[in-house]
Scaffold this active site. Structure first.
Site, PDB file in Angstrom:
ATOM      1  N   SER A 196     -13.534   1.564  30.265  1.00  0.00           N
ATOM      2  CA  SER A 196     -13.400   0.071  29.869  1.00  0.00           C
ATOM      3  C   SER A 196     -12.088  -0.430  29.364  1.00  0.00           C
ATOM      4  O   SER A 196     -11.159  -0.168  30.329  1.00  0.00           O
ATOM      5  CB  SER A 196     -14.276  -0.061  28.498  1.00  0.00           C
ATOM      6  OG  SER A 196     -14.524  -1.384  28.130  1.00  0.00           O
ATOM      7  N   ASP A 348     -23.172  -2.979  35.867  1.00  0.00           N
ATOM      8  CA  ASP A 348     -22.289  -3.486  34.861  1.00  0.00           C
ATOM      9  C   ASP A 348     -22.423  -4.858  34.421  1.00  0.00           C
ATOM     10  O   ASP A 348     -21.945  -5.529  35.521  1.00  0.00           O
ATOM     11  CB  ASP A 348     -21.137  -2.955  34.867  1.00  0.00           C
ATOM     12  CG  ASP A 348     -20.086  -2.811  33.897  1.00  0.00           C
ATOM     13  OD1 ASP A 348     -20.268  -3.901  33.028  1.00  0.00           O
ATOM     14  OD2 ASP A 348     -19.152  -1.896  33.576  1.00  0.00           O
ATOM     15  N   HIS A 381     -22.646  -0.929  31.761  1.00  0.00           N
ATOM     16  CA  HIS A 381     -21.182  -0.612  30.983  1.00  0.00           C
ATOM     17  C   HIS A 381     -21.514   0.288  29.814  1.00  0.00           C
ATOM     18  O   HIS A 381     -20.585   1.317  29.716  1.00  0.00           O
ATOM     19  CB  HIS A 381     -20.523  -1.864  30.588  1.00  0.00           C
ATOM     20  CG  HIS A 381     -19.191  -1.743  30.337  1.00  0.00           C
ATOM     21  ND1 HIS A 381     -18.247  -1.485  31.416  1.00  0.00           N
ATOM     22  CD2 HIS A 381     -18.642  -1.625  29.134  1.00  0.00           C
ATOM     23  CE1 HIS A 381     -17.088  -1.487  30.872  1.00  0.00           C
ATOM     24  NE2 HIS A 381     -17.185  -1.528  29.348  1.00  0.00           N
TER      25      HIS A 381
END
EC number: 3.1.1.3
Length: 468
Positions: A196, A348, A381
């Protein structure tokens, strides 16, 4: 949602350990010495043992040693700056193997810095770093040195690509010169890993390395990038008005910390009613931001913070600033020269995978030497943080072991990245490492001891009750 934030803050006061770690705001170690501007990039300006023991998931971890280095670096514009990086040595460490782990700090506040948040006694607001530490632990358990830089720098420039990449590379430069006290060899193999926000820093470091730090080519063996952030605009659009809306003010504030003209435009265009809300983007670490800003709308809805909506992004200064920090929009001058491994969830909803596809195509068209892309079809995610970690560790270990890399480009779509080849040992290492950190066992290869130690049990219980 504000009520939930207040409730959780209250709970944290009940369960948090006594705060013993000095904040970067008042810790002189974070201040560069006079004349530091003349030092070379990557030069160590200050050195100390970490003031407190380190922790993972708020449990103390038992390692052989850890240090903090203040390192000469520079910002996006080439101005001198200094960043802190943390070096962690497990028991029986291999001085020829180093992992540079970039955390998902995702905040525009220096009190969210990894060097602060990974210490035992840091506030619960630094929970993101503590979660990230759980992914460093398996590598420590296997004998790798781990270095983790405060890549956002002293201005806390979340989402600023060049600052993040340069700081990461200068941190690596520094640890390769640290043999006298860390034992790390100057010719050590170094790999980068980040998920991330950490992938943003790691990706930019890989892209900048050929020109910014060409001498590191002989040390760098690859970069593993999960939930790969290449387009910060897409993340803003994806999270606006959602549970993760806090990423928007945090990101805007991080850019504003680096670009004064950008900041000026922001506060000209934000509604009067939302001005304080935007200012709060410099106050919260990512955990607090998720709670405080949940479902807030900045570009959409009748009560959006910016009355002009997405028109803000078309403002010349705003568009230029964001474009300069979208790795997806960079040309072939930013093509990495080291092997790249990307793992990303197709579902995601925070970092849309479509932008990774664009980056993959660009880098492959431009002739990247090695790019392996593992797409997870069933995860998003948050879940990919865990599901993809064994694949990343497997890939990293293969690099350190000198196994051949993919030649050119290879993209594979899997039902889940748990099915990545040969990950069984990596999966067990994650859970064993977490168990070892919770129970206070020594981290490192060849360490044999009862998993439950008196110190570990005391530390575990001390997180919840006063044992004094």
């Amino acid at each position: 949602m504000r009520g939930i934030a207040v409730f959780l803050a209250f709970i944290s006061l009940i369960f948090a350990s006594p705060l013993t770690v000095k904040s970067p705001l008042v810790d002189d170690f974070y201040t560069a010495p006079d004349g530091y501007e003349s030092a070379k990039l990557g030069e160590i300006l200050k050195l100390r043992k970490t003031p407190s023991k380190l922790s993972s998931m708020f449990f103390e971890i038992d390692i052989k040693n850890s240090w903090q280095l203040l390192v000469r670096s520079e910002d996006s514009f080439g101005n001198a700056t200094a960043i802190v990086t943390t070096v962690i040595e497990p028991y029986n460490a291999d001085p020829s193997k180093v992992l540079s782990y970039q955390t998902f700090e995702d905040s525009a506040n220096i009190e969210c810095s990894p060097s602060y948040g990974m210490q035992y006694g840091a506030p619960w607001s630094t929970v993101a770093t503590q979660i990230d530490m759980a992914l460093m632990v398996p590598m420590l358990k296997q004998g790798y040195y781990v270095v983790s830089p405060d890549y956002e720098g002293p201005k806390s420039t979340f989402t600023v690509g060049r600052q993040s990449g340069k700081a990461t590379l200068d941190s690596i430069r520094a640890i390769l010169k640290s043999n006298k006290f860390t034992g790390i060899k100057s010719d050590a193999k170094v790999a980068m890993w980040g998920y991330s926000g950490g992938s943003l820093a790691s990706g930019w470091a890989a892209a900048l390395q050929p020109k910014y730090a060409p001498e590191l080519k002989k040390n760098l063996i690859g970069a593993a990038l999960g939930g790969f952030v290449t387009n910060i605009t897409a993340t803003a659009e994806a999270t606006d008005g959602t549970l993760f809306a806090g990423l928007v003010p945090n990101a805007l504030s991080g850019l504003a910390n680096e670009y004064p003209e950008f900041k000026e435009i922001l506060y000209q265009k934000v509604s009067k009613a939302a001005t304080d809300n935007l200012r709060q983007g410099t106050e919260h670490c990512i955990g607090g931001a998720i709670l405080y800003f949940a479902e807030d709308q900045y570009f959409t809805g009748d009560d959006r913070a910016f009355p002009g909506g997405y028109g803000l992004l078309k403002e010349e200064v705003v568009n230029k600033t964001i474009s300069e920090n979208n790795l997806m929009q960079m040309d072939k001058d930013y093509l990495p020269d080291i092997p790249i491994f990307v793992y990303h969830g197709a579902l995601d909803s925070i970092v849309p995978i479509s932008n990774v596809h664009v980056t993959y195509k660009n880098w492959c068209d431009w002739g990247i030497n090695s790019f392996e892309f593992s797409e997870d079809l069933l995860n998003g995610h948050i879940t990919e943080t865990i599901v993809g970690a064994p694949a990343a560790i497997t890939w990293l270990e293969a690099r350190f072991d000198g196994e051949p890399v993919v030649k050119g480009c290879k993209k594979t779509s899997r039902i889940t990245n748990f099915s990545y080849p040969n990950i069984s040992d990596s999966t067990s290492s994650i859970f064993e490492g977490i168990l070892n950190s919770v129970t206070g066992s020594e981290l490192g290869p060849g360490v044999t001891s009862d998993n439950i130690t008196l110190d570990g049990l005391t530390g575990f219980l001390g997180n919840f009750i006063d044992l004094k």
